[in-house]
Write a protein that holds these residues in place. Structure first.
Motif, PDB file in Angstrom:
ATOM      1  N   ALA A  75       0.839  -1.202   0.000  1.00 17.09           N
ATOM      2  CA  ALA A  75       0.000   0.000   0.000  1.00 17.09           C
ATOM      3  C   ALA A  75       0.874   1.252   0.000  1.00 17.09           C
ATOM      4  CB  ALA A  75      -0.900   0.005   1.231  1.00 17.09           C
ATOM      5  N   PRO A  76       0.475   2.270  -0.755  1.00 18.06           N
ATOM      6  CA  PRO A  76       1.212   3.538  -0.716  1.00 18.06           C
ATOM      7  C   PRO A  76       1.276   4.071   0.718  1.00 18.06           C
ATOM      8  CG  PRO A  76      -0.357   3.530  -2.521  1.00 18.06           C
ATOM      9  CD  PRO A  76      -0.646   2.305  -1.691  1.00 18.06           C
ATOM     10  N   GLY A  77       2.457   4.498   1.134  1.00 15.93           N
ATOM     11  CA  GLY A  77       2.649   5.040   2.475  1.00 15.93           C
ATOM     12  C   GLY A  77       2.993   3.999   3.530  1.00 15.93           C
ATOM     13  N   SER A  78       2.888   2.705   3.199  1.00 15.68           N
ATOM     14  CA  SER A  78       3.229   1.668   4.174  1.00 15.68           C
ATOM     15  C   SER A  78       4.746   1.563   4.318  1.00 15.68           C
ATOM     16  CB  SER A  78       2.621   0.326   3.770  1.00 15.68           C
ATOM     17  OG  SER A  78       3.098  -0.072   2.505  1.00 15.68           O
ATOM     18  N   LEU A  79       5.184   0.917   5.392  1.00 18.56           N
ATOM     19  CA  LEU A  79       6.609   0.828   5.696  1.00 18.56           C
ATOM     20  C   LEU A  79       7.175  -0.548   5.377  1.00 18.56           C
ATOM     21  CD1 LEU A  79       6.709   2.627   9.153  1.00 18.56           C
ATOM     22  CD2 LEU A  79       7.332   3.565   6.924  1.00 18.56           C
ATOM     23  N   GLY A 117      10.888   2.797  -5.749  1.00 19.58           N
ATOM     24  CA  GLY A 117       9.504   2.805  -5.300  1.00 19.58           C
ATOM     25  C   GLY A 117       9.363   3.029  -3.810  1.00 19.58           C
ATOM     26  N   PHE A 118      10.502   3.153  -3.112  1.00 18.41           N
ATOM     27  CA  PHE A 118      10.507   3.389  -1.673  1.00 18.41           C
ATOM     28  C   PHE A 118      11.348   4.620  -1.354  1.00 18.41           C
ATOM     29  CE2 PHE A 118       9.679  -1.143  -1.978  1.00 18.41           C
ATOM     30  CZ  PHE A 118       8.689  -1.336  -1.025  1.00 18.41           C
ATOM     31  N   GLU A 119      10.945   5.337  -0.324  1.00 13.42           N
ATOM     32  CA  GLU A 119      11.726   6.444   0.217  1.00 13.42           C
ATOM     33  C   GLU A 119      12.431   5.915   1.461  1.00 13.42           C
ATOM     34  OE1 GLU A 119      11.000  10.621   2.636  1.00 13.42           O
ATOM     35  OE2 GLU A 119       9.285   9.465   1.918  1.00 13.42           O
ATOM     36  N   VAL A 120      13.750   5.900   1.449  1.00 15.07           N
ATOM     37  CA  VAL A 120      14.508   5.387   2.589  1.00 15.07           C
ATOM     38  C   VAL A 120      14.446   6.407   3.721  1.00 15.07           C
ATOM     39  CG1 VAL A 120      16.775   4.666   3.417  1.00 15.07           C
ATOM     40  CG2 VAL A 120      15.992   3.982   1.138  1.00 15.07           C
ATOM     41  N   LEU A 121      13.977   5.955   4.880  1.00 17.65           N
ATOM     42  CA  LEU A 121      13.828   6.826   6.042  1.00 17.65           C
ATOM     43  C   LEU A 121      15.002   6.702   7.004  1.00 17.65           C
ATOM     44  CD1 LEU A 121      10.055   6.135   6.780  1.00 17.65           C
ATOM     45  CD2 LEU A 121      11.046   8.015   5.448  1.00 17.65           C
ATOM     46  N   ALA A 122      15.562   5.500   7.127  1.00 20.45           N
ATOM     47  CA  ALA A 122      16.668   5.290   8.063  1.00 20.45           C
ATOM     48  C   ALA A 122      17.465   4.058   7.661  1.00 20.45           C
ATOM     49  CB  ALA A 122      16.137   5.113   9.487  1.00 20.45           C
ATOM     50  N   VAL A 123      18.765   4.122   7.912  1.00 20.40           N
ATOM     51  CA  VAL A 123      19.667   2.986   7.712  1.00 20.40           C
ATOM     52  C   VAL A 123      20.508   2.875   8.973  1.00 20.40           C
ATOM     53  CG1 VAL A 123      21.547   2.022   6.338  1.00 20.40           C
ATOM     54  CG2 VAL A 123      19.779   3.402   5.223  1.00 20.40           C
ATOM     55  N   ALA A 145      12.036   1.916   5.108  1.00 22.95           N
ATOM     56  CA  ALA A 145      11.664   2.682   3.917  1.00 22.95           C
ATOM     57  C   ALA A 145      10.147   2.772   3.813  1.00 22.95           C
ATOM     58  CB  ALA A 145      12.236   2.018   2.670  1.00 22.95           C
ATOM     59  N   ARG A 146       9.683   3.860   3.219  1.00 25.80           N
ATOM     60  CA  ARG A 146       8.245   4.071   3.016  1.00 25.80           C
ATOM     61  C   ARG A 146       7.919   3.872   1.542  1.00 25.80           C
ATOM     62  NH1 ARG A 146       7.419   9.104   5.011  1.00 25.80           N
ATOM     63  NH2 ARG A 146       6.774   8.262   7.002  1.00 25.80           N
ATOM     64  N   LYS A 147       6.858   3.104   1.295  1.00 33.58           N
ATOM     65  CA  LYS A 147       6.386   2.891  -0.076  1.00 33.58           C
ATOM     66  C   LYS A 147       5.915   4.221  -0.631  1.00 33.58           C
ATOM     67  CE  LYS A 147       4.521   0.642  -3.633  1.00 33.58           C
ATOM     68  NZ  LYS A 147       4.169   1.738  -4.493  1.00 33.58           N
ATOM     69  N   SER A 148       6.319   4.505  -1.842  1.00 33.64           N
ATOM     70  CA  SER A 148       5.925   5.747  -2.490  1.00 33.64           C
ATOM     71  C   SER A 148       4.411   5.895  -2.486  1.00 33.64           C
ATOM     72  CB  SER A 148       6.438   5.756  -3.932  1.00 33.64           C
ATOM     73  OG  SER A 148       5.900   6.832  -4.638  1.00 33.64           O
ATOM     74  N   LYS A 149       3.944   7.101  -2.236  1.00 31.24           N
ATOM     75  CA  LYS A 149       2.495   7.343  -2.250  1.00 31.24           C
ATOM     76  C   LYS A 149       1.956   7.385  -3.668  1.00 31.24           C
ATOM     77  CE  LYS A 149       2.182   9.231   2.241  1.00 31.24           C
ATOM     78  NZ  LYS A 149       1.157   9.485   3.164  1.00 31.24           N
ATOM     79  N   ASN A 150       2.844   7.496  -4.639  1.00 26.30           N
ATOM     80  CA  ASN A 150       2.441   7.429  -6.040  1.00 26.30           C
ATOM     81  C   ASN A 150       2.345   5.961  -6.410  1.00 26.30           C
ATOM     82  OD1 ASN A 150       2.193   7.375  -8.790  1.00 26.30           O
ATOM     83  ND2 ASN A 150       3.912   8.744  -9.198  1.00 26.30           N
ATOM     84  N   LYS A 151       1.134   5.432  -6.516  1.00 28.19           N
ATOM     85  CA  LYS A 151       0.962   3.995  -6.716  1.00 28.19           C
ATOM     86  C   LYS A 151       1.517   3.497  -8.045  1.00 28.19           C
ATOM     87  CE  LYS A 151      -3.747   3.994  -8.522  1.00 28.19           C
ATOM     88  NZ  LYS A 151      -5.074   3.437  -8.342  1.00 28.19           N
ATOM     89  N   PHE A 152       1.855   4.394  -8.950  1.00 27.50           N
ATOM     90  CA  PHE A 152       2.386   3.967 -10.236  1.00 27.50           C
ATOM     91  C   PHE A 152       3.908   3.968 -10.262  1.00 27.50           C
ATOM     92  CE2 PHE A 152      -1.828   5.730 -11.093  1.00 27.50           C
ATOM     93  CZ  PHE A 152      -2.423   4.584 -11.582  1.00 27.50           C
ATOM     94  N   GLN A 153       4.533   4.373  -9.161  1.00 27.92           N
ATOM     95  CA  GLN A 153       5.988   4.399  -9.104  1.00 27.92           C
ATOM     96  C   GLN A 153       6.487   3.149  -8.407  1.00 27.92           C
ATOM     97  OE1 GLN A 153       7.653   7.762  -7.087  1.00 27.92           O
ATOM     98  NE2 GLN A 153       9.642   6.814  -6.922  1.00 27.92           N
TER      99      GLN A 153
END
Length: 103
Positions: free
Chosen positions: A46-50, A74-80, A94-102
């Motif tokens: 789901a968009p926004g899921s972790l 397709g994910f935004e890395v929040l922490a490593v 990482a957070r799933k991109s909110k753009n469902k097509f990315q």
């Protein structure tokens, strides 16, 4: 909290119902296999899921495939986090991109 143990490649629409997906370090015997799973998650989560995944860093890569932030399209890395003690696995959040097509 609910855990499922199944072949993730067989799960599609069901992934959209979870806010967090944990990916174990032993998923995928090599980087290419792990990348297939990550791409599958990017497509169906789901968009926004972790996504919380365990990886390795440095010489610990001999034990587990190393996943870099660049391996997470397709994910935004929040922490490593790379531990510097006896803990073997690194953690990437990482957070799933909110753009469902990315993905």
């Amino acid at each position: 909290m609910l855990f499922h143990d199944t072949d993730i490649m067989d799960v599609t629409t069901g992934l959209g119902g979870y806010e967090v997906v944990f990916l174990a370090a032993l998923v995928g015997l090599n980087k290419a296999d792990k990348r297939k799973v990550i791409d599958h998650l990017a497509k169906y989560m789901a968009p926004g899921s972790l996504l919380m995944l365990r990886s390795a860093h440095g010489a610990r890569g001999f034990l587990y495939p190393i996943v870099e932030p660049s391996d997470l399209p397709g994910f935004e890395v929040l922490a490593v986090f790379h531990p510097m003690d006896d803990v073997i696995n690194s953690v990437i959040v990482a957070r799933k991109s909110k753009n469902k097509f990315q993905y």
